[in-house]
Design a protein around this motif. Structure first.
Motif, PDB file in Angstrom:
ATOM      1  N   SER A 185       4.053   2.305  -5.067  1.00 53.10           N
ATOM      2  CA  SER A 185       2.914   2.563  -5.956  1.00 53.10           C
ATOM      3  C   SER A 185       2.310   1.270  -6.500  1.00 53.10           C
ATOM      4  O   SER A 185       1.078   1.140  -6.583  1.00 53.10           O
ATOM      5  CB  SER A 185       3.341   3.482  -7.106  1.00 53.10           C
ATOM      6  OG  SER A 185       4.415   2.911  -7.843  1.00 53.10           O
ATOM      7  N   GLU A 186       3.142   0.290  -6.872  1.00 50.72           N
ATOM      8  CA  GLU A 186       2.601  -0.962  -7.400  1.00 50.72           C
ATOM      9  C   GLU A 186       1.852  -1.730  -6.316  1.00 50.72           C
ATOM     10  O   GLU A 186       0.789  -2.320  -6.580  1.00 50.72           O
ATOM     11  CB  GLU A 186       3.728  -1.821  -7.977  1.00 50.72           C
ATOM     12  CG  GLU A 186       4.306  -1.315  -9.286  1.00 50.72           C
ATOM     13  CD  GLU A 186       5.262  -2.321  -9.901  1.00 50.72           C
ATOM     14  OE1 GLU A 186       5.088  -3.528  -9.656  1.00 50.72           O
ATOM     15  OE2 GLU A 186       6.178  -1.900 -10.611  1.00 50.72           O
TER      16      GLU A 186
ATOM     17  N   ASP B 251       0.344  -0.433  -3.687  1.00 50.79           N
ATOM     18  CA  ASP B 251      -0.906   0.272  -3.412  1.00 50.79           C
ATOM     19  C   ASP B 251      -1.925   0.046  -4.528  1.00 50.79           C
ATOM     20  O   ASP B 251      -3.127  -0.106  -4.275  1.00 50.79           O
ATOM     21  CB  ASP B 251      -0.645   1.769  -3.243  1.00 50.79           C
ATOM     22  CG  ASP B 251       0.160   2.077  -1.987  1.00 50.79           C
ATOM     23  OD1 ASP B 251       0.345   1.168  -1.161  1.00 50.79           O
ATOM     24  OD2 ASP B 251       0.611   3.234  -1.837  1.00 50.79           O
ATOM     25  N   ARG B 252      -1.441   0.007  -5.766  1.00 44.80           N
ATOM     26  CA  ARG B 252      -2.336  -0.224  -6.899  1.00 44.80           C
ATOM     27  C   ARG B 252      -2.975  -1.612  -6.800  1.00 44.80           C
ATOM     28  O   ARG B 252      -4.179  -1.771  -7.025  1.00 44.80           O
ATOM     29  CB  ARG B 252      -1.567  -0.077  -8.212  1.00 44.80           C
ATOM     30  CG  ARG B 252      -2.465  -0.111  -9.460  1.00 44.80           C
ATOM     31  CD  ARG B 252      -1.652   0.088 -10.732  1.00 44.80           C
ATOM     32  NE  ARG B 252      -0.879   1.311 -10.685  1.00 44.80           N
ATOM     33  CZ  ARG B 252       0.457   1.361 -10.648  1.00 44.80           C
ATOM     34  NH1 ARG B 252       1.159   0.240 -10.653  1.00 44.80           N
ATOM     35  NH2 ARG B 252       1.089   2.515 -10.613  1.00 44.80           N
ATOM     36  N   TYR B 253      -2.170  -2.598  -6.428  1.00 44.86           N
ATOM     37  CA  TYR B 253      -2.707  -3.956  -6.266  1.00 44.86           C
ATOM     38  C   TYR B 253      -3.782  -3.980  -5.185  1.00 44.86           C
ATOM     39  O   TYR B 253      -4.837  -4.605  -5.360  1.00 44.86           O
ATOM     40  CB  TYR B 253      -1.576  -4.920  -5.905  1.00 44.86           C
ATOM     41  CG  TYR B 253      -2.068  -6.332  -5.668  1.00 44.86           C
ATOM     42  CD1 TYR B 253      -2.085  -7.266  -6.703  1.00 44.86           C
ATOM     43  CD2 TYR B 253      -2.558  -6.733  -4.418  1.00 44.86           C
ATOM     44  CE1 TYR B 253      -2.559  -8.557  -6.499  1.00 44.86           C
ATOM     45  CE2 TYR B 253      -3.042  -8.020  -4.211  1.00 44.86           C
ATOM     46  CZ  TYR B 253      -3.035  -8.918  -5.250  1.00 44.86           C
ATOM     47  OH  TYR B 253      -3.515 -10.192  -5.061  1.00 44.86           O
TER      48      TYR B 253
ATOM     49  N   HIS C 152      -5.790  -1.601  -4.128  1.00 51.88           N
ATOM     50  CA  HIS C 152      -7.039  -0.974  -4.599  1.00 51.88           C
ATOM     51  C   HIS C 152      -7.748  -1.851  -5.632  1.00 51.88           C
ATOM     52  O   HIS C 152      -8.984  -1.981  -5.600  1.00 51.88           O
ATOM     53  CB  HIS C 152      -6.742   0.406  -5.189  1.00 51.88           C
ATOM     54  CG  HIS C 152      -6.465   1.460  -4.162  1.00 51.88           C
ATOM     55  ND1 HIS C 152      -7.471   2.088  -3.453  1.00 51.88           N
ATOM     56  CD2 HIS C 152      -5.298   1.969  -3.695  1.00 51.88           C
ATOM     57  CE1 HIS C 152      -6.937   2.954  -2.609  1.00 51.88           C
ATOM     58  NE2 HIS C 152      -5.626   2.919  -2.730  1.00 51.88           N
ATOM     59  N   GLN C 153      -6.996  -2.459  -6.532  1.00 52.14           N
ATOM     60  CA  GLN C 153      -7.611  -3.237  -7.607  1.00 52.14           C
ATOM     61  C   GLN C 153      -8.187  -4.561  -7.131  1.00 52.14           C
ATOM     62  O   GLN C 153      -9.097  -5.112  -7.777  1.00 52.14           O
ATOM     63  CB  GLN C 153      -6.576  -3.485  -8.704  1.00 52.14           C
ATOM     64  CG  GLN C 153      -6.190  -2.227  -9.479  1.00 52.14           C
ATOM     65  CD  GLN C 153      -5.105  -2.495 -10.511  1.00 52.14           C
ATOM     66  OE1 GLN C 153      -4.454  -3.548 -10.506  1.00 52.14           O
ATOM     67  NE2 GLN C 153      -4.894  -1.540 -11.404  1.00 52.14           N
TER      68      GLN C 153
END
Length: 456
Positions: free
Chosen positions: A5-6, A8-10, A12-13
Motif C-alpha cells: 500500500s505504501e 502504491d501510494r507513492y 500515485h502521489q
C-alpha cells in the motif's frame, strides 16, 4: 503476503514528477538508424540512474555506447534490467497528429516516438525504484541495468559487449525491455523471441537504365531478375523453398501448446485493426493461428526498389534492383547459417549474380516456462493488476535476448507498460497513463519479491 500500500501510494502521489522525467527523455531524439542524438541520450539516461544512487558507466562499443548501472541492495540476489534508449525513425512525419519528439498528453495517453518502445519502460522501472527507496530506504536486492543504443538496428555490437562483460552483467534473473497487457487487459508475461536474419538482395544487369523500347527484348532486366530470384525463395503455399531450411526447427512442446491455448483469440482484432479479409493458408484463428504466428519461421519481403516509381509513366528498363528481406527464426535456427543456406540456394538456382548483404541478425531465445522466476513475475503481476497473468512462451518479434540467456545463463521474462494498441514503430506511438502506473507497480513488486525469496 507483503503489503504494497505504501509503495502504491507513492506511485500515485509522484506520478506527475515521473512523467516530467519521461517527457524530458522523450524530447531527446535518439534514432540509431540515423545516428541522431545517440550520445546525448546515453548521457541523459546515465544522469537519471546516477540520481538514484547507481554506480554508472557509459561503456563504448564499436557502435553506440551501453549505459551500465549497478546499485547494491539488502540481499545478494541480483536482478538485471535490459532496455534500449534508441528509437525508430519517426517518418512518415505527416501521419503524426503531434510532433514525434514533443511529448503530448491527451485523453490519458502520452504520445511520442519511443514512449512505448522503450523509454517509457526505462523511466517506469526507475519510478519503481524511487518508490522502494522512499518507502524502505534501500533496495530489496541488487539491481543492474544494461541499456543499449542499437536495438532498433539489430543490436549489432551487443553480443560482443555481453561476452566481454559477463562478470559485470552477472545476475540471477533478467527483466526484458517490454511487457504489459493483452487485448483483454490481462497482464502478459513473455518468455522468448524469435530470431531474425535481415539481408538485402541486389542485382545489376547494366551500367545504366535503358529505354525500354531499345532494350526490352534484348537486354537483361534487373527487376525481373530479382523477382525471379525472390520467387524461388517461397511458394504460394507459404512454404520456404530453401533446401534444409526447416531441418533445425525445434517443434513446440506440449507445455507450449497448453500455454498458447490459454491466450485470447486475436483473429478478429487483427482483421479489424489491419483491414484483413483473412489469413494465409486458410488459418481461421484460435490456437493454430497463435502457434503459427510465433513458432513458424518466415521469409518476408520488406521492400522492393527498382526502376521508375514516380507519377505518370517512364518507359525504362532498370539496370539495378534490390530487395530487403527478413527471415524470422525459431529455435534452433541460426542467422549466419541461414545466410549461407540462402547463398547456396541462389547459386543452385543460377542466381550467381544476385548479391547478398547481411544487414544483421539475432538467434532465437527463450526461457523455460517452468522456471521459478516465471512464477515470481506472474505472482507479482497478479498482485499489481488484480488479474491472473497469461504466460506467453514466445512472441513473433526479435531481440538480442539469446546472447543474455546463453552467455549469462539467466531466465529472462518481460514486464512493462505497453498494450496492443500502442503503435510502437508507427506514427502516433503512445502509452496509456493507467498502464504506466500499473506497470510500475508490477516492477516494484518483482523487486520486493526478489529480496524476500530464499531462491528463485
Amino acid at each position: 503476503m507483503s503489503d504494497y500500500s505504501e509503495i502504491d501510494r507513492y506511485i500515485h502521489q509522484n506520478l506527475d514528477y515521473s512523467i516530467q522525467e519521461l517527457n524530458t527523455l522523450l524530447a531527446q531524439p535518439s534514432v540509431s538508424a540515423q545516428n541522431l542524438g545517440i550520445k546525448e541520450c546515453a548521457e541523459m539516461v546515465a544522469e537519471l540512474l546516477m540520481k538514484r544512487g547507481f554506480r554508472v558507466e557509459v561503456l563504448p562499443t564499436a557502435g553506440a555506447p551501453v549505459v551500465f548501472a549497478e546499485r547494491k541492495g539488502r540481499t545478494d540476489r541480483t536482478l538485471l534490467f535490459y532496455n534500449h534508449y534508441d528509437v525508430q525513425p519517426p517518418e512518415p512525419i505527416e501521419l503524426w497528429h503531434t510532433p514525434p519528439f514533443t511529448p503530448t498528453l491527451k485523453d490519458g495517453n502520452l504520445y511520442a516516438r519511443g514512449v512505448s518502445d522503450n523509454k517509457g519502460n526505462i523511466v517506469s522501472r526507475l519510478f519503481a525504484i524511487d518508490a522502494l527507496l522512499a518507502t524502505d530506504g534501500e533496495l530489496p536486492c541488487n539491481v543492474k541495468f544494461a541499456i543499449e543504443g542499437e536495438e532498433e538496428t539489430s543490436s549489432v555490437h551487443l553480443e560482443d559487449f555481453v561476452i566481454s562483460n559477463q562478470k559485470k552483467l552477472a545476475a540471477d534473473a533478467c527483466i526484458w525491455e517490454f511487457g504489459g497487457i493483452d487485448e483483454l487487459g490481462q497482464p502478459v508475461i513473455s518468455l522468448g523471441l524469435r530470431g531474425i536474419c535481415y539481408v538485402e538482395l541486389s542485382v545489376e544487369t547494366a551500367s545504366q537504365d535503358v529505354h525500354s523500347g531499345l532494350g526490352g527484348s534484348i537486354f537483361p532486366n534487373a527487376a525481373w531478375r530479382l523477382v525471379w530470384a525472390l520467387n524461388s525463395l517461397k511458394g504460394p503455399d507459404e512454404r520456404i523453398r530453401i533446401p534444409h531450411y526447416y531441418d533445425d526447427v525445434r517443434q513446440p512442446s506440449p507445455v507450449d501448446w497448453k500455454l498458447m491455448e490459454k491466450l485470447p483469440d486475436v483473429a478478429e482484432d487483427y482483421k479489424k485493426q489491419y483491414g484483413l479479409k483473412g489469413f494465409v493458408r486458410g488459418l481461421q484463428g484460435g490456437v493454430e493461428l497463435r502457434m503459427a504466428a510465433v513458432f513458424e519461421p518466415t521469409c518476408t519481403i520488406c521492400g522492393l526498389t527498382s526502376g521508375y516509381q514516380g507519377p505518370g509513366s517512364k518507359t525504362v528498363l532498370p539496370a539495378k534492383a534490390s530487395a530487403k528481406v527478413d527471415f524470422r527464426l525459431v529455435p534452433d535456427q541460426n542467422p549466419k547459417k541461414v545466410v549461407q543456406m540462402l547463398r547456396d540456394h541462389l547459386d543452385r538456382e543460377g542466381f550467381f549474380d544476385v548479391k547478398i548483404e547481411y544487414l544483421g541478425g539475432e538467434a532465437p531465445g527463450r526461457t523455460d516456462p517452468e522456471h521459478p522466476f516465471v512464477k515470481l513475475v506472474a505472482e507479482a503481476a497478479e498482485s499489481a493488476y488484480q488479474r491472473p497473468a497469461q504466460i506467453n512462451p514466445m512472441i513473433g518479434g526479435s531481440g538480442p535476448n539469446h546472447v543474455f540467456q546463453e552467455t549469462l545463463k539467466v531466465p529472462l521474462v518481460s514486464a512493462g507498460v505497453g498494450y496492443p494498441g500502442s503503435g510502437a514503430h508507427a506514427p502516433n506511438e503512445h502509452i496509456r497513463i493507467e498502464d504506466y502506473i500499473t506497470g510500475t507497480k508490477h516492477v516494484a513488486r518483482i523487486l520486493k519479491m526478489m529480496g524476500e525469496r530464499e531462491s528463485i
